[in-house]
Design a protein around this motif. Structure first.
Motif, PDB file in Angstrom:
ATOM      1  N   ARG A 243      -5.553   4.333  -0.232  1.00 53.21           N
ATOM      2  CA  ARG A 243      -6.180   3.536  -1.272  1.00 53.21           C
ATOM      3  C   ARG A 243      -7.495   4.213  -1.664  1.00 53.21           C
ATOM      4  O   ARG A 243      -8.334   4.476  -0.805  1.00 53.21           O
ATOM      5  CB  ARG A 243      -6.465   2.103  -0.789  1.00 53.21           C
ATOM      6  CG  ARG A 243      -5.207   1.277  -0.505  1.00 53.21           C
ATOM      7  CD  ARG A 243      -4.453   0.936  -1.787  1.00 53.21           C
ATOM      8  NE  ARG A 243      -3.371  -0.009  -1.556  1.00 53.21           N
ATOM      9  CZ  ARG A 243      -2.151   0.324  -1.207  1.00 53.21           C
ATOM     10  NH1 ARG A 243      -1.835   1.607  -1.037  1.00 53.21           N
ATOM     11  NH2 ARG A 243      -1.218  -0.600  -1.042  1.00 53.21           N
ATOM     12  N   VAL A 250      -3.276  -1.782   5.422  1.00 54.02           N
ATOM     13  CA  VAL A 250      -2.828  -2.626   4.317  1.00 54.02           C
ATOM     14  C   VAL A 250      -2.011  -3.792   4.857  1.00 54.02           C
ATOM     15  O   VAL A 250      -1.253  -3.653   5.826  1.00 54.02           O
ATOM     16  CB  VAL A 250      -1.991  -1.795   3.328  1.00 54.02           C
ATOM     17  CG1 VAL A 250      -1.429  -2.668   2.215  1.00 54.02           C
ATOM     18  CG2 VAL A 250      -2.835  -0.667   2.745  1.00 54.02           C
ATOM     19  N   VAL A 261      -5.843  -4.559   0.834  1.00 56.81           N
ATOM     20  CA  VAL A 261      -6.400  -3.758   1.922  1.00 56.81           C
ATOM     21  C   VAL A 261      -7.085  -4.676   2.922  1.00 56.81           C
ATOM     22  O   VAL A 261      -7.913  -5.511   2.553  1.00 56.81           O
ATOM     23  CB  VAL A 261      -7.394  -2.709   1.379  1.00 56.81           C
ATOM     24  CG1 VAL A 261      -8.130  -2.016   2.523  1.00 56.81           C
ATOM     25  CG2 VAL A 261      -6.661  -1.677   0.528  1.00 56.81           C
TER      26      VAL A 261
END
Length: 357
Positions: A243, A250, A261
């Protein structure tokens, strides 16, 4: 004619200017002091950056372990009811018990989980992300999937006859966020029914859940009164993905790349599972997911997280050596980092309270 002559007064030694030597000495002293101040400032700034990064990775690790721990502890829960071990094994084998837990939901859980196997692990980056749209899982990292009761529940507002398809709940149940087609559990601490239902005209006075026959194999067989509670059964997973250019832990909610997240800068996650091999409901051995033959025998999980400082930071003069549990390993070994970031390892062993003695 008198003439007046102006003469200067004798110059005081305190009114004289500085000599070149004195000026050079003053500049030298000033430079030394300035260099010292700059060094102190730089050192303090570096110390602040280190402390800030260490503090953030510790906070991220604590948040992640607390969140995962809550789900692991609640795995396989049925409100205040503990399923007997013989029924747990039957549920894991696909036998739909009616003695303590009456299972009519079809299918009983999402994400490939079965009743009695509400915890499932995946090694080596092989975690299967739920939903129609997948997500990239970092290789060499473990994943975990959990099934447990939701955090919100409500008591029945009246008797629930065995043939009555509708379940009446107070208006406060609207805040639980129940959805059509969800798996629900009714329990009075002595027995439970697991079924799927649709919401029927939620309003300000009550919430009605319809026992839809197209989502279940049969009607419920147990009558409950207003001492019973209803909650959802949720399936949630955890895995490592990318990310914003960095690794992150996650939460798998079935939304693929849009999964939220839980914690940033989680470089790796390795999980060992405590397996009851003797039937005494305690862990006799901790193994990786590939070595678990029967997930209904898992009574504990050891979550290991490898945290790192920000990817752009080079906070230490040389790569760090840390002890880490490599993929499929059962004991940590020393690892030399590939960069000059700060690394920390965190571990927590969590007991599944619904399978504890």
């Amino acid at each position: 004619m008198n003439k007046t002559f102006l003469t200067s007064a004798p110059t005081s030694k305190w009114a004289r200017g500085v000599t070149l030597v004195e000026l050079m000495i003053a500049l030298t002293l000033g430079t030394v002091l300035l260099i010292g101040v700059v060094q102190v400032f730089t050192s303090n700034q570096h110390t602040f950056r280190i402390n800030d990064n260490v503090g953030r990775l510790q906070e991220n690790a604590r948040t992640a372990l607390d969140y995962i721990g809550r789900d692991v502890r609640g795995a396989g829960g049925t409100s205040c009811l503990r399923i007997p071990e013989n029924e747990l094994a039957d549920l894991a084998a696909g036998v739909r018990r009616t003695a303590t837990v009456n299972v009519v939901a079809n299918p009983p859980l999402l994400g490939g989980l079965a009743l009695g196997e509400e915890i499932r692990g995946f090694d080596g980056g092989n975690y299967p992300v739920m939903g129609a749209v997948g997500d990239a899982v970092v290789g060499g990292t473990d994943g975990l999937r959990i099934g447990r009761p939701g955090d919100c529940g409500a008591s029945l507002t009246g008797n629930l006859a065995p043939t009555n398809a509708n379940i009446m709940l107070p208006a406060s149940a609207n805040a639980c966020g129940f959805e059509d087609g969800q798996v629900f559990i009714i329990s009075d601490c002595t027995s439970a029914v697991i079924f799927r239902g649709n919401l029927n005209n939620p309003n300000a006075n009550q919430l009605t859940i319809n026992h839809a026959m197209n989502l279940n194999t049969a009607n419920r067989e147990i009558a409950y009164d207003d001492s019973a509670t209803v909650s959802s059964l949720v399936t949630r997973g955890f895995y490592i993905s990318i990310r914003n250019g960095r690794r992150a832990l996650v939460i798998d909610t079935g939304n693929g790349p849009n999964n939220p997240v839980l914690a940033e800068n989680v470089e790796n996650m390795q999980i060992l599972y405590g397996v009851d091999q003797t039937g005494d409901l305690s862990a006799d051995a901790f193994v990786n997911a590939g070595a678990v033959a029967n997930w209904s025998r898992v009574v504990a999980a050891q979550i290991n997280l490898l945290m790192a400082s920000d990817p752009a930071s080079n906070l230490i003069p040389a790569p760090q050596t840390y002890a880490w549990l490599a993929d499929a390993a059962l004991a940590p070994a020393n690892v030399v980092a590939g960069d000059r970031r700060i690394y920390r390892t965190f571990s927590q062993t969590i007991t599944l309270r619904n399978r504890a003695p």
